[in-house]
Design an enzyme around this catalytic site. Structure first.
Site, PDB file in Angstrom:
ATOM      1  N   THR A  96       0.833  -1.211   0.000  1.00  0.00           N
ATOM      2  CA  THR A  96       0.000   0.000   0.000  1.00  0.00           C
ATOM      3  C   THR A  96       0.865   1.259   0.000  1.00  0.00           C
ATOM      4  OG1 THR A  96      -0.071   0.309   2.404  1.00  0.00           O
ATOM      5  CG2 THR A  96      -1.620  -1.297   1.443  1.00  0.00           C
ATOM      6  N   HIS A  98       1.229   3.199   2.422  1.00  0.00           N
ATOM      7  CA  HIS A  98       1.698   3.510   3.790  1.00  0.00           C
ATOM      8  C   HIS A  98       3.176   3.927   3.780  1.00  0.00           C
ATOM      9  CE1 HIS A  98       2.065   2.287   8.239  1.00  0.00           C
ATOM     10  NE2 HIS A  98       1.389   3.417   8.147  1.00  0.00           N
TER      11      HIS A  98
HETATM   12  N1  LIG Z   1       6.119  -0.625   7.649  1.00  0.00           N
HETATM   13  C1  LIG Z   1       7.139  -0.050   8.393  1.00  0.00           C
HETATM   14  C2  LIG Z   1       6.878   0.687   9.549  1.00  0.00           C
HETATM   15  N2  LIG Z   1       5.600   0.851   9.988  1.00  0.00           N
HETATM   16  C3  LIG Z   1       5.272   1.327  11.337  1.00  0.00           C
HETATM   17  C4  LIG Z   1       5.334   2.860  11.457  1.00  0.00           C
HETATM   18  O1  LIG Z   1       6.683   3.329  11.438  1.00  0.00           O
HETATM   19  C5  LIG Z   1       4.687   3.295  12.774  1.00  0.00           C
HETATM   20  O2  LIG Z   1       5.376   2.683  13.845  1.00  0.00           O
HETATM   21  C6  LIG Z   1       3.211   2.929  12.828  1.00  0.00           C
HETATM   22  O3  LIG Z   1       2.564   3.488  11.685  1.00  0.00           O
HETATM   23  C7  LIG Z   1       2.549   3.475  14.106  1.00  0.00           C
HETATM   24  O4  LIG Z   1       2.706   4.856  14.211  1.00  0.00           O
HETATM   25  N3  LIG Z   1       7.893   1.273  10.238  1.00  0.00           N
HETATM   26  C8  LIG Z   1       9.192   1.132   9.814  1.00  0.00           C
HETATM   27  O5  LIG Z   1      10.115   1.657  10.451  1.00  0.00           O
HETATM   28  N4  LIG Z   1       9.469   0.410   8.688  1.00  0.00           N
HETATM   29  C9  LIG Z   1       8.481  -0.187   7.953  1.00  0.00           C
HETATM   30  O6  LIG Z   1       8.773  -0.840   6.912  1.00  0.00           O
HETATM   31  C1  LIG Z   2       6.038   0.730   4.982  1.00  0.00           C
HETATM   32  C2  LIG Z   2       4.933  -0.050   5.553  1.00  0.00           C
HETATM   33  O1  LIG Z   2       4.177   0.390   6.393  1.00  0.00           O
HETATM   34  C3  LIG Z   2       4.698  -1.363   4.913  1.00  0.00           C
HETATM   35  O2  LIG Z   2       5.796  -2.217   5.165  1.00  0.00           O
HETATM   36  C4  LIG Z   2       3.431  -2.010   5.445  1.00  0.00           C
HETATM   37  O3  LIG Z   2       3.047  -2.911   4.460  1.00  0.00           O
HETATM   38  P1  LIG Z   2       1.682  -2.681   3.631  1.00  0.00           P
HETATM   39  O4  LIG Z   2       1.841  -1.414   2.817  1.00  0.00           O
HETATM   40  O5  LIG Z   2       1.588  -3.913   2.736  1.00  0.00           O
HETATM   41  O6  LIG Z   2       0.576  -2.597   4.645  1.00  0.00           O
END
Ligand SMILES: Nc1c(NC[C@H](O)[C@H](O)[C@H](O)CO)[nH]c(=O)[nH]c1=O
Ligand SMILES: CC(=O)[C@@H](O)COP(=O)(O)O
Length: 165
Positions: A96, A98
């Site tokens: 996604t 995100h």
């Molecule tokens: N997907 C990854 C994340 N996701 C978590 C976010 O950083 C954060 O902790 C959450 O959204 C709650 O606020 N974090 C990373 O460092 N690396 C990733 O690949």
């Molecule tokens: C960067 C992220 O938050 C990601 O790794 C989470 O995976 P997704 O985009 O498939 O929910």
């Protein structure tokens, strides 16, 4: 590709890097992708020590994810006398958008904290398409982003000291 055959940590000779002996550092490390961020941390810590920083002047704290690096940097600068803060994380593209929001938030966030406190806050966050790209930049063929972040922190602490006096 610009980085195809390049060790990104081949940034400078030791003679160009100031001594870190008089500086205090904060390091904020994201726990997401810990096998990568632990390698980034070891690189950063070892580089700070290599260039003279004292272990007692390196203050390290984990945060859950890269999104929380901004809050971690803010809390460190609000509560401790530091010459620079290093933020370390690894954001890997998922299915996604995100990824896009986290990367933008932490890049903008750490910049804003640096301006707010007039202190260097170093962006040591890998933002990769896949795990292998992260491995390559956390002690692999493209060097260690943690090493680079530490050297940047030392140089910026020196600049801050020089200009502020
Ligand atoms: N997907 C990854 C994340 N996701 C978590 C976010 O950083 C954060 O902790 C959450 O959204 C709650 O606020 N974090 C990373 O460092 N690396 C990733 O690949
Ligand atoms: C960067 C992220 O938050 C990601 O790794 C989470 O995976 P997704 O985009 O498939 O929910």
């Amino acid at each position: 590709m610009a980085t195809q055959l390049k060790n990104l940590s081949d940034f400078s000779t030791a003679s160009e890097i100031p001594s870190a002996v008089n500086y205090s550092f904060g390091i904020v490390v994201a726990e997401w992708n810990a096998e990568i961020t632990n390698a980034l941390y070891q690189g950063a810590y070892d580089s700070l020590i290599k260039y003279g920083a004292k272990p007692e002047n390196i203050h390290s704290y984990p945060v859950p994810g890269s999104f929380e690096l901004t809050s971690g940097a803010e809390l460190l600068l609000k509560n401790k006398e530091l010459d620079a803060v290093i933020t370390l994380g690894c954001v890997i593209q998922g299915e996604t958008r995100h990824f896009d929001f986290i990367c933008a938030a932490v890049a903008n966030g750490v910049s804003n904290v640096a301006i707010k406190y007039s202190k260097p806050v170093i962006f040591g966050v890998l933002t990769t398409d896949n795990q292998q790209q992260a491995i390559d930049r956390a002690g692999g063929k493209h060097g260690n982003k943690g090493d680079e972040a530490a050297v940047t922190a030392i140089k910026m602490a020196k600049l801050n000291e020089t200009l502020i006096g």
